[in-house]
Structure formats: structure tokens, C-alpha cells
Design a protein around this motif. Structure first.
Motif, mmCIF file in Angstrom:
data_model
loop_
_atom_site.group_PDB
_atom_site.id
_atom_site.type_symbol
_atom_site.label_atom_id
_atom_site.label_comp_id
_atom_site.label_asym_id
_atom_site.label_seq_id
_atom_site.Cartn_x
_atom_site.Cartn_y
_atom_site.Cartn_z
ATOM 1 N N GLY A 62 0.833 -1.188 0.000
ATOM 2 C CA GLY A 62 0.000 0.000 0.000
ATOM 3 C C GLY A 62 0.869 1.239 0.000
ATOM 4 N N LYS A 63 0.289 2.373 0.346
ATOM 5 C CA LYS A 63 1.033 3.625 0.404
ATOM 6 C C LYS A 63 1.907 3.658 1.645
ATOM 7 C CE LYS A 63 -0.811 6.450 -2.939
ATOM 8 N NZ LYS A 63 -0.154 7.472 -3.752
ATOM 9 N N GLY A 64 3.128 4.131 1.515
ATOM 10 C CA GLY A 64 4.053 4.207 2.627
ATOM 11 C C GLY A 64 5.309 4.974 2.230
ATOM 12 N N PRO A 65 6.383 4.833 3.024
ATOM 13 C CA PRO A 65 6.510 3.966 4.200
ATOM 14 C C PRO A 65 5.973 4.590 5.492
ATOM 15 C CG PRO A 65 8.606 5.028 3.757
ATOM 16 C CD PRO A 65 7.674 5.466 2.659
ATOM 17 N N TYR A 66 5.733 5.896 5.485
ATOM 18 C CA TYR A 66 5.261 6.581 6.697
ATOM 19 C C TYR A 66 3.734 6.675 6.673
ATOM 20 C CZ TYR A 66 6.365 9.812 2.956
ATOM 21 O OH TYR A 66 6.500 10.380 1.715
ATOM 22 N N GLU A 67 3.139 7.136 7.779
ATOM 23 C CA GLU A 67 1.686 7.229 7.861
ATOM 24 C C GLU A 67 1.152 8.165 6.789
ATOM 25 O OE1 GLU A 67 0.109 8.930 11.375
ATOM 26 O OE2 GLU A 67 1.375 10.711 11.301
ATOM 27 N N ASN A 68 -0.055 7.866 6.297
ATOM 28 C CA ASN A 68 -0.663 8.708 5.282
ATOM 29 C C ASN A 68 -2.185 8.562 5.350
ATOM 30 O OD1 ASN A 68 -1.280 6.439 3.055
ATOM 31 N ND2 ASN A 68 0.801 6.130 3.829
ATOM 32 N N TYR A 69 -2.869 9.554 4.786
ATOM 33 C CA TYR A 69 -4.328 9.630 4.882
ATOM 34 C C TYR A 69 -4.907 10.005 3.525
ATOM 35 C CZ TYR A 69 -3.157 9.500 9.779
ATOM 36 O OH TYR A 69 -2.652 9.111 10.986
ATOM 37 N N THR A 70 -6.221 9.859 3.378
ATOM 38 C CA THR A 70 -6.864 10.105 2.093
ATOM 39 C C THR A 70 -6.556 11.497 1.563
ATOM 40 O OG1 THR A 70 -8.667 8.588 2.657
ATOM 41 C CG2 THR A 70 -9.079 10.168 0.901
ATOM 42 N N ARG A 89 -3.886 13.210 2.462
ATOM 43 C CA ARG A 89 -2.464 13.494 2.677
ATOM 44 C C ARG A 89 -1.636 12.252 2.326
ATOM 45 N NH1 ARG A 89 0.681 13.547 7.439
ATOM 46 N NH2 ARG A 89 -1.147 13.273 8.771
ATOM 47 N N ASN A 90 -1.711 11.819 1.053
ATOM 48 C CA ASN A 90 -0.941 10.634 0.659
ATOM 49 C C ASN A 90 -0.269 10.763 -0.698
ATOM 50 O OD1 ASN A 90 -3.031 10.361 -1.153
ATOM 51 N ND2 ASN A 90 -3.744 8.378 -0.397
ATOM 52 N N SER A 91 -0.328 11.955 -1.313
ATOM 53 C CA SER A 91 0.257 12.103 -2.635
ATOM 54 C C SER A 91 1.785 11.993 -2.602
ATOM 55 C CB SER A 91 -0.156 13.442 -3.264
ATOM 56 O OG SER A 91 0.280 14.523 -2.464
ATOM 57 N N GLY A 92 2.376 12.176 -1.437
ATOM 58 C CA GLY A 92 3.823 12.047 -1.320
ATOM 59 C C GLY A 92 4.281 10.654 -0.949
ATOM 60 N N SER A 93 3.351 9.690 -0.930
ATOM 61 C CA SER A 93 3.683 8.314 -0.552
ATOM 62 C C SER A 93 3.599 7.406 -1.772
ATOM 63 C CB SER A 93 2.720 7.805 0.526
ATOM 64 O OG SER A 93 2.736 8.632 1.666
ATOM 65 N N ASN A 94 4.605 6.567 -1.948
ATOM 66 C CA ASN A 94 4.589 5.610 -3.043
ATOM 67 C C ASN A 94 3.878 4.340 -2.622
ATOM 68 O OD1 ASN A 94 5.971 7.085 -5.003
ATOM 69 N ND2 ASN A 94 7.966 6.483 -4.192
ATOM 70 N N LYS A 95 3.167 3.728 -3.557
ATOM 71 C CA LYS A 95 2.578 2.424 -3.296
ATOM 72 C C LYS A 95 3.612 1.361 -3.585
ATOM 73 C CE LYS A 95 -1.507 -0.409 -3.976
ATOM 74 N NZ LYS A 95 -2.887 -0.498 -4.511
ATOM 75 N N SER A 96 3.864 0.522 -2.585
ATOM 76 C CA SER A 96 4.876 -0.515 -2.726
ATOM 77 C C SER A 96 4.650 -1.565 -1.642
ATOM 78 C CB SER A 96 6.283 0.093 -2.610
ATOM 79 O OG SER A 96 7.270 -0.857 -2.928
ATOM 80 N N ILE A 97 5.583 -2.482 -1.505
ATOM 81 C CA ILE A 97 5.553 -3.483 -0.440
ATOM 82 C C ILE A 97 6.506 -3.030 0.657
ATOM 83 C CG2 ILE A 97 5.985 -5.893 0.168
ATOM 84 C CD1 ILE A 97 5.412 -6.611 -2.747
ATOM 85 N N TYR A 98 5.982 -2.899 1.873
ATOM 86 C CA TYR A 98 6.777 -2.399 2.992
ATOM 87 C C TYR A 98 6.772 -3.408 4.134
ATOM 88 C CZ TYR A 98 6.332 2.076 0.562
ATOM 89 O OH TYR A 98 6.369 3.077 -0.374
#
Length: 338
Positions: free
Chosen positions: A269-277, A279-288
Motif C-alpha cells: 500500500g502507500k508508505g513507508p510513513y503514515e498517510n491519509y486520504t 495526505r498521501n500524494s507524497g507516498s509511493n505504493k509498494s511493499i513495505y
């Protein structure tokens, strides 16, 4: 156009050319870089260009997830407190996502018994023996054991509330408001009144449909469980609020309390740090991979939402012997806190 391997890059700057940044791409399959390169094409301000990248779909269409990530980094330090190699623009585009079902449909239950209160289900998944006891009166899975190891008891529970946070200040700190939240329940599950339970059995799955409402209103809550013969459980939770509700609904979800030994986390999912609907455009979707303690954020001076992850497709928690549970779904939001 993925078939042709072409991508359009738009330069939204007013005066800066694209070649004033170091722009590159990398193709990542299940956290492994399988291809990368530098984009040397220039692009004038307020214009766009089309570039072509060779896509090897034999490598791309494998595993769980493949994406291409574009990044533009500063070539030099700036006088506005940005440094060389700072990322000033990026985009992630999905190239492949495995949408296969996670359960096996070719096996059969070993034994199923039912009385007025309980359904006891025994089965086998590869070399693992499982037992699931479902309580029709409470609408909960009373216990789930795998090879005599208890995974969880009495869950998943309805969870339609949370503690007030500072972002809710218009409700939580306004004494003129008669109602802070539309639903104020310490224990949503305890307030759930079951009106009807229907059980449908076959060799490969058992479907349990529960219809009920909250005891303080006419809000309809429907929960459908499908217990598959390999031990996988599909859960559908539907909430239909009545027109009498006034205020905000702080949360609609389900809660599962697990053994404290299940502290290891792996999620896609989106990560590696916490993110919200929002506030998540700076998070990459990957396996963490992380753990329960690291998912809790200690940086807040006032109560806030904490440790959330968005766009989650699977979420696995386990102990050091790889015993645990796997939760899958589409665009889930998950937090796992100690």
C-alpha cells in the motif's frame, strides 16, 4: 500509452526548463528495481513532450505489483532553502497489479457442526489444520485456531467511533454544539442488535448473513461472512445511516485485537510513513515491512489520527515463526497499533 511505451511529461514551470533538473525513471517490481534510466529530453516551460521507454512485460507482469516512478531532482543548491538532489516532482504509474483471488476453491471442509448458538468448522489448508467457531448470537468469530495456535478471539468487531482529535475542533471543543458526533458509542459491537442470521452451506464455503441495527437508532448494519474451505474468510460490512443522524460519523470500520506476539508487519500500500486520504500524494505504493511499534507516531503534541496507511491491497501481521493473518481488499485503510 503503455502498449507503445510512451509517456507525456508536462512542464508547469513558468520560466524553468526541464533540463535544469536531473530527471530519471525506475521500474520497480515487488520492491526490486528491474529497469532505470535518465531522461535527457528537454521541455520548455508551460509545454509538454512525449518520451518513449522500452517496457519488458515478461518482467513487468509478475509478482504482486509493478510501477514506474518518475523523479525530477535539483541539480544544485538553491537560495530558497532547497538542496541539491531534493525531489521537486515525482509521479508513480501502475504497470501491473495482481488481482487474483487469495483463496483456493477446490478443497472441501473436513467437518461442520451447527447448533442454535455456534457453528464449528474444521478444515485443512496444505499441511495446516484450522478450526473456526462462529457465534450466531453475537455475530462474531468466537475463535480462530491454526494448528492449535489461537490467531484471534471474538472478532472482527464493529468500530464506528474513535477518541476526539484536534482536527475535530469544530465539534469537540465547541460547547455550543449539542452533538459532537452522530454516533457516540464506546463499544459499537455491544450496541449492535441482531435481527436475523441466515446460514447457507456448501462443500466449499459457508455464507453467514447478519442483519441488524444499532440499539439507539434505526441505522441498518449488514455483515456478510463467507468462510471458504481453505480457511480464508471474506467479510462485507454495510452501514446505512438513518435520516435522524445529526453530526459527523467519525469512523466506519471493523477492529481486530490480535496476540501481542504478532508484531511483524508486511503490507502492500502507500508508505513507508503514515498517510491519509487527504495526505498521501507524497507516498509511493509498494511493499513495505515494519512492526507494530514503528507504525505508532510519537510526534503529535495533541491527539490526532495515528499510523494510518491508505490504498492498501494486503496487510500481513505475524510473529517470528511466520504465524499470523493476511488481510486483503481494494483500497483499504489500515492501522495496526500496539
Amino acid at each position: 500509452n503503455l502498449d507503445k511505451g510512451t509517456f507525456k511529461i508536462t512542464n508547469e514551470n513558468l520560466f524553468t526548463y526541464l533540463n535544469e533538473y536531473n530527471t530519471s525513471y525506475k521500474i520497480i517490481n515487488d520492491n526490486k528495481v528491474i529497469s532505470e534510466g535518465v531522461i535527457s529530453d528537454n521541455c520548455k516551460p508551460q509545454s509538454d513532450i512525449t518520451i518513449q521507454i522500452t517496457l519488458d512485460f515478461k518482467k513487468i507482469n509478475n509478482g504482486v505489483y509493478t510501477s514506474i516512478i518518475f523523479e525530477s531532482k535539483l541539480k544544485n543548491d538553491t537560495n530558497y532553502n532547497a538542496s541539491k538532489n531534493d525531489v521537486i516532482a515525482y509521479e508513480q504509474i501502475t504497470l501491473y497489479e495482481n488481482k487474483q483471488k487469495t483463496y483456493k476453491s477446490d478443497s472441501k471442509f473436513i467437518n461442520v457442526t451447527e447448533d442454535e448458538k455456534l457453528i464449528s468448522i474444521n478444515g485443512k489448508n496444505d499441511d495446516n489444520d484450522f478450526n473456526i467457531i462462529f457465534n450466531k448470537n453475537s455475530g462474531l468469530i468466537e475463535s480462530y485456531t491454526l494448528n492449535n495456535n489461537v490467531l484471534f478471539n471474538n472478532g472482527p468487531k464493529l468500530n464506528y467511533t474513535r477518541s476526539p482529535i484536534s482536527n475535530d475542533s469544530q465539534y469537540t471543543f465547541n460547547t455550543k454544539k449539542k452533538t459532537k458526533y452522530a454516533i457516540e458509542l464506546y463499544d459499537t459491537q455491544q450496541a449492535y442488535v441482531i435481527n436475523k442470521t441466515e446460514v447457507t452451506k456448501s462443500d466449499n464455503d459457508i455464507k453467514i448473513a447478519i442483519n441488524g441495527k444499532l440499539n439507539l437508532s434505526n441505522d441498518i448494519i449488514k455483515i456478510d461472512y463467507t468462510i471458504h474451505s481453505d480457511g480464508t474468510i471474506s467479510v462485507f460490512n454495510e452501514f446505512k445511516p438513518s435520516h435522524k443522524l445529526s453530526g459527523i460519523i467519525p469512523k466506519v470500520g471493523m477492529e481486530l485485537i490480535l496476540n501481542k506476539d504478532f508484531e511483524l508487519v508486511s503490507y502492500y500500500g502507500k508508505g513507508p510513513y503514515e498517510n491519509y486520504t487527504d495526505r498521501n500524494s507524497g507516498s509511493n505504493k509498494s511493499i513495505y515491512e515494519t512492526n507494530a511499534n514503528d507504525m505508532f507516531e510519537y510526534k503529535y503534541l495533541r491527539p490526532q489520527d495515528n499510523g494510518n496507511r491508505t490504498n492498501v491491497s494486503y496487510f500481513k501481521v505475524s510473529n517470528d515463526k511466520d504465524l499470523g493473518i493476511l488481510i486483503t481488499g481494494d483500497n483499504l485503510q489500515v492501522s495496526y497499533l500496539p
